[in-house]
Design an enzyme around this catalytic site. Structure first.
Site, PDB file in Angstrom:
ATOM      1  N   GLU A  77      46.887  43.272  44.023  1.00  0.00           N
ATOM      2  CA  GLU A  77      46.306  44.159  45.036  1.00  0.00           C
ATOM      3  C   GLU A  77      46.643  43.683  46.443  1.00  0.00           C
ATOM      4  O   GLU A  77      47.030  44.465  47.311  1.00  0.00           O
ATOM      5  CB  GLU A  77      44.778  44.224  44.918  1.00  0.00           C
ATOM      6  CG  GLU A  77      44.257  44.581  43.556  1.00  0.00           C
ATOM      7  CD  GLU A  77      43.877  43.348  42.743  1.00  0.00           C
ATOM      8  OE1 GLU A  77      44.761  42.518  42.434  1.00  0.00           O
ATOM      9  OE2 GLU A  77      42.689  43.218  42.409  1.00  0.00           O
ATOM     10  N   CYS A  99      38.694  40.951  42.404  1.00  0.00           N
ATOM     11  CA  CYS A  99      37.881  39.798  42.787  1.00  0.00           C
ATOM     12  C   CYS A  99      37.323  40.041  44.191  1.00  0.00           C
ATOM     13  O   CYS A  99      37.629  41.045  44.831  1.00  0.00           O
ATOM     14  CB  CYS A  99      38.732  38.531  42.751  1.00  0.00           C
ATOM     15  SG  CYS A  99      39.988  38.476  44.059  1.00  0.00           S
ATOM     16  N   CYS A 108      40.132  40.465  46.927  1.00  0.00           N
ATOM     17  CA  CYS A 108      40.813  41.760  46.870  1.00  0.00           C
ATOM     18  C   CYS A 108      39.872  42.903  47.247  1.00  0.00           C
ATOM     19  O   CYS A 108      40.284  43.849  47.921  1.00  0.00           O
ATOM     20  CB  CYS A 108      41.420  41.968  45.489  1.00  0.00           C
ATOM     21  SG  CYS A 108      42.786  40.812  45.171  1.00  0.00           S
TER      22      CYS A 108
END
Length: 150
Positions: free
Chosen positions: A56, A83, A86
């Site tokens: 990402e 996460c 991101c």
């Protein structure tokens, strides 16, 4: 689930499969605008020896090198729940929509351990679709880690 979500998640899975061939954790992502593929990438943390080289982030870093300032009109498809890093990038880039496959019970913050994208303290909240091709996305990750434990 929309037919286009299945199509684009399959493209993200192809990126994840490419990561597998490179001995990377198999997470892939594609960025789409107006029904067209803009960018695709996969995790490259091992290649770059950089724990921040998530699919990402790599995509958003690339698109920010163009004339794009904010990504309201874009959809990011990713095979694994983002996460915290991101998800923060998704918020700050003003991503219009996020679609992800597998949930991540250890580090996922788009519903698993927390939902940062729904936190009212932040000024942007993308539309989120969860669980698109979840079994296929999850199987890639489970297979990768099972092979590493052998």
């Amino acid at each position: 689930m929309q037919e286009q979500d299945l199509y684009w998640m399959q493209e993200a899975i192809k990126e994840a499969q490419q990561a597998l061939t490179e001995d990377e954790i198999p997470v892939g992502a594609v960025l789409v605008k107006d029904g067209s593929l803009i960018l695709g990438d996969h995790n490259r943390t091992r290649q770059r020896q950089n724990p921040l080289a998530h699919a990402e982030k790599l995509i958003i870093d690339q698109i920010m090198l163009t004339d794009a300032k904010y990504l309201y009109d874009y959809t990011l498809y990713v095979t694994l729940e983002p996460c915290l890093m991101c998800a923060g990038i998704i918020i700050h880039s003003r991503m219009g929509r996020l679609v992800f496959g597998a949930r991540d019970a250890k580090t996922g913050v788009v519903g698993s351990i927390y939902n940062v994208l729904a936190d009212k303290h932040f000024n942007h909240h993308p539309v989120v679709t969860r669980g698109v091709m979840e079994l296929e996305c999850s199987a890639l990750l489970k297979g990768f880690f099972a092979a590493k434990r052998m």
